[in-house]
Design an enzyme around this catalytic site. Structure first.
Site, PDB file in Angstrom:
ATOM      1  N   LYS A 155       3.323 -12.307  -3.550  1.00 16.85           N
ATOM      2  CA  LYS A 155       2.594 -11.087  -3.205  1.00 16.85           C
ATOM      3  C   LYS A 155       2.310 -11.121  -1.697  1.00 16.85           C
ATOM      4  CE  LYS A 155      -1.328  -8.298  -4.630  1.00 16.85           C
ATOM      5  NZ  LYS A 155      -2.547  -8.315  -3.849  1.00 16.85           N
ATOM      6  N   HIS A 186       0.849  -1.205   0.000  1.00 15.68           N
ATOM      7  CA  HIS A 186       0.000   0.000   0.000  1.00 15.68           C
ATOM      8  C   HIS A 186       0.878   1.247   0.000  1.00 15.68           C
ATOM      9  CE1 HIS A 186      -2.530  -2.929   2.497  1.00 15.68           C
ATOM     10  NE2 HIS A 186      -3.185  -2.823   1.364  1.00 15.68           N
ATOM     11  N   LYS A 206      -2.325 -11.357   3.969  1.00 12.68           N
ATOM     12  CA  LYS A 206      -2.574 -11.719   5.360  1.00 12.68           C
ATOM     13  C   LYS A 206      -2.417 -13.230   5.541  1.00 12.68           C
ATOM     14  CE  LYS A 206      -5.683  -9.845   8.778  1.00 12.68           C
ATOM     15  NZ  LYS A 206      -6.892  -9.064   8.986  1.00 12.68           N
TER      16      LYS A 206
HETATM   17  O1  ME8 Z   1      -8.216  -3.474  -3.927  1.00 13.16           O
HETATM   18  N1  ME8 Z   1       2.416  -4.684  -4.372  1.00 13.16           N
HETATM   19  O2  ME8 Z   1      -7.941  -2.484  -1.858  1.00 13.16           O
HETATM   20  P1  ME8 Z   1      -6.620  -3.194  -1.316  1.00 13.16           P
HETATM   21  C1  ME8 Z   1       2.071  -3.495  -4.893  1.00 13.16           C
HETATM   22  N2  ME8 Z   1     -10.340  -1.494  -1.929  1.00 13.16           N
HETATM   23  N3  ME8 Z   1       0.972  -2.826  -4.543  1.00 13.16           N
HETATM   24  C2  ME8 Z   1       0.185  -3.361  -3.614  1.00 13.16           C
HETATM   25  C3  ME8 Z   1       0.482  -4.608  -3.016  1.00 13.16           C
HETATM   26  C4  ME8 Z   1       1.665  -5.269  -3.431  1.00 13.16           C
HETATM   27  N4  ME8 Z   1       2.047  -6.418  -2.928  1.00 13.16           N
HETATM   28  N5  ME8 Z   1      -0.480  -4.884  -2.132  1.00 13.16           N
HETATM   29  C5  ME8 Z   1      -1.355  -3.837  -2.163  1.00 13.16           C
HETATM   30  C6  ME8 Z   1      -8.595  -2.746  -3.029  1.00 13.16           C
HETATM   31  N6  ME8 Z   1      -0.951  -2.920  -3.046  1.00 13.16           N
HETATM   32  C7  ME8 Z   1      -9.851  -1.912  -3.195  1.00 13.16           C
HETATM   33  C8  ME8 Z   1      -9.525  -0.746  -4.092  1.00 13.16           C
HETATM   34  S1  ME8 Z   1     -10.184   1.496  -5.382  1.00 13.16           S
HETATM   35  C9  ME8 Z   1     -11.596   2.242  -5.878  1.00 13.16           C
HETATM   36  C10 ME8 Z   1     -10.690   0.153  -4.407  1.00 13.16           C
HETATM   37  C11 ME8 Z   1      -1.621  -1.654  -3.335  1.00 13.16           C
HETATM   38  O3  ME8 Z   1      -6.537  -2.789   0.118  1.00 13.16           O
HETATM   39  C12 ME8 Z   1      -1.873  -1.471  -4.822  1.00 13.16           C
HETATM   40  O4  ME8 Z   1      -2.095  -0.115  -5.077  1.00 13.16           O
HETATM   41  O5  ME8 Z   1      -6.607  -4.624  -1.657  1.00 13.16           O
HETATM   42  C13 ME8 Z   1      -3.153  -2.257  -5.008  1.00 13.16           C
HETATM   43  O6  ME8 Z   1      -3.828  -1.954  -6.218  1.00 13.16           O
HETATM   44  C14 ME8 Z   1      -3.926  -1.836  -3.771  1.00 13.16           C
HETATM   45  O7  ME8 Z   1      -2.904  -1.710  -2.750  1.00 13.16           O
HETATM   46  C15 ME8 Z   1      -4.997  -2.813  -3.343  1.00 13.16           C
HETATM   47  O8  ME8 Z   1      -5.461  -2.422  -2.077  1.00 13.16           O
END
Ligand code: ME8
Length: 502
Positions: A293, A22, A296
């Site tokens: 990736k 994130h 949790k």
């Molecule tokens: O998908 N590598 O939320 P989310 C790179 N709520 N980026 C990462 C990552 C990783 N291993 N893990 C998370 C959702 N991200 C929805 C989105 S938008 C209208 C709604 C980042 O909490 C990356 O930006 O699962 C990914 O797209 C996002 O967190 C997913 O966050």
């Protein structure tokens, strides 16, 4: 003419704590926002949290609290994590914010009024972690292709969005190049070419969501609520003038896990509501830990605070911006972080400042001399500014910082060749030191989107008033801006070296 730059990150689910994945997207957005401010753009930077839906409801149930409590607690953790990384959004939106409910209802009412919604019964395979239905053919070994966890059979009376009617317009939109990089654009085009099913946008099985205004008992499905946050934040349904001002400049950042929602569904919804599809979408890969990736279930998440404790905010931001190229997947490695910190921050930047300040104290009574107009570094600086600008503009912070550090390396080489510490005080020594001070001034400005703390520290130690963030690129980074005659202070080590074993 100043432009506008409206940059967004995904809004993160509140079932989980913030981790470096994130942080990667959010630091990148923050750095881009800072860069655009430097070039004089008007900037609006948006991030926030996604708080509705089954996934959050279940997380709350598991924790024995209400969904609102779950959302309040986790949203606070995200806000705190971002503050600790010097991430300064103009708005931290929460999908439980009252204005967001208003926008969602106005937006989807518009889509309905335009004839793009219908009611039907839906049955299908559902992944709660994705909050998405899958076709059987999309599953991997019968499991969700993203999470590798089992899917569930769901059956509901739903309102459907006629996504299938937008294939042609989407192909045209995606072919125009709004999605970067090219590989991700082709992936989105591929999804459209495979053929699009209509999508269900409401739920009756839960009530933790925004109510459907025309059908009591239904709430909007979390993804259609969530995507609209980007419009809410600039006044959709509440402040039409503001929306018209900012919407044409929107630039979404996201990872490839949610490419389908952002590059296919969202543009189609905007078209259905009679709005412009997003101006730009920049899609990056995954930050992997041990080749996987973070998640949790795999227990391989790294909290930003753990790394900040060792490397500081600047070390953290610099590493992810410099080493994780925007686009492909990148493996997180502690060793790479140590190496980058020691080479670029401790040696190239920290040592240059310490060395120059030491020699200025010895040879110039602590007063920094002005740079030479005909310095061999002047042309390098000009090229570096041009390269850094182009790279930031292309959402390539790694290349922008690489270019910026080229100037530091050249300054270090100049010092090593001239050895002012061995020479008698005089014009020659003054010229070399003045050049090095000018490089530090220019780099403090160019690096300020990454080094939120050290840039200001370098600035004040070479005697400059104000802050590098108040400068304008390119005017204020033209060669020759360091006036000379300022008190230069060595101060404590900017980036103490870190041993590889921590
Ligand atoms: O998908 N590598 O939320 P989310 C790179 N709520 N980026 C990462 C990552 C990783 N291993 N893990 C998370 C959702 N991200 C929805 C989105 S938008 C209208 C709604 C980042 O909490 C990356 O930006 O699962 C990914 O797209 C996002 O967190 C997913 O966050």
């Amino acid at each position: 003419m100043p432009g506008r730059f409206f940059v967004t990150t995904p809004i993160y689910y509140v079932n989980d704590a913030p981790h470096i994945g994130h942080a990667y997207t959010t630091v990148t957005a923050d750095a881009l926002a800072r860069w655009h401010r430097l070039v004089g753009d008007e900037v609006f930077f948006l991030t926030g949290t996604d708080e509705h839906g089954l996934k959050i409801q279940r997380a709350a149930d598991a924790n024995g609290i209400t969904p609102q409590e779950q959302a309040d607690r986790t949203a606070a953790r995200f806000e705190q994590a971002w503050a600790e990384l010097d991430i300064r959004p103009d708005r931290f939106i929460r999908t439980t914010d009252p204005d967001h409910g208003v926008s969602v209802q106005a937006f989807l009412q518009k889509v309905k009024d335009n004839g793009h919604l219908y009611k039907a019964t839906y049955e299908g395979l559902y992944c709660v972690a994705c909050e998405a239905y899958y076709r059987e053919s999309e599953l991997v070994d019968g499991n969700c292709p993203i999470h590798g966890t089992p899917v569930e059979w769901l059956s509901e009376d739903n309102w459907f969005f006629r996504l299938s009617a937008f294939e042609e317009q989407l192909t045209e939109y995606l072919s125009s190049g709004a999605v970067q990089p090219e590989g991700k654009r082709n992936e989105a085009l591929g999804l459209v070419r495979q053929g699009l099913d209509d999508v269900s946008i409401t739920r009756t099985s839960i009530d933790w969501g925004v109510p459907v205004p025309w059908d009591p008992g239904h709430v909007f499905y979390v993804w259609y609520d969530a995507l609209i946050n980007y419009a809410t934040a600039v006044g959709y349904g509440t402040d039409p003038e503001r929306f018209a001002t900012w919407w044409p400049h929107v630039h979404h950042l996201l990872a490839k896990d949610i490419l389908r929602f952002h590059c296919v569904y969202w543009p189609a919804m905007l078209l259905a509501a009679g709005e412009q599809p997003p101006h730009r979408l920049s899609v990056h890969g995954y930050l992997l830990v041990g080749g996987e990736k973070m998640s949790k279930t795999r227990l391989n998440q790294i909290a930003p605070a753990d790394l900040v404790a060792d490397f500081g905010v600047d070390g953290f931001r610099y590493h992810f911006l410099r080493d994780t190229r925007f686009g492909p997947d990148g493996d997180f490695s502690y060793e790479a972080l140590v190496a980058r910190y020691n080479t670029d921050l401790a040696n190239n930047l920290g040592n240059l400042l310490a060395r120059v300040a030491t020699v200025v104290a010895k040879k110039c009574d602590g007063v920094g001399p002005a740079p030479r107009a005909d310095s061999p570094l002047a042309a390098v600086a000009e090229q570096v500014v041009a390269d850094a600008r182009a790279a930031w503009e292309a959402v390539n912070p790694a290349e922008a910082l690489e270019a910026t550090w080229r100037l530091l390396r050249e300054a270090n080489s100049l010092l090593e060749a001239a050895e002012p510490w061995k020479a008698e005080p005089g014009a020659e020594v003054d010229g070399v030191l003045g050049d090095a001070l000018e490089v530090l001034r220019i780099v403090a400005v160019l690096a300020s989107p990454a080094l939120t703390r050290a840039a200001g520290e370098v600035w004040s130690r070479i005697g400059l008033p104000g802050s590098p963030e108040d400068q304008r690129v390119p005017g204020d980074v033209a060669w020759g801006g360091y006036p000379g005659g300022l008190a230069v202070e060595k101060g404590p080590s900017l980036f103490p070296r870190i041993k590889a074993d921590g």
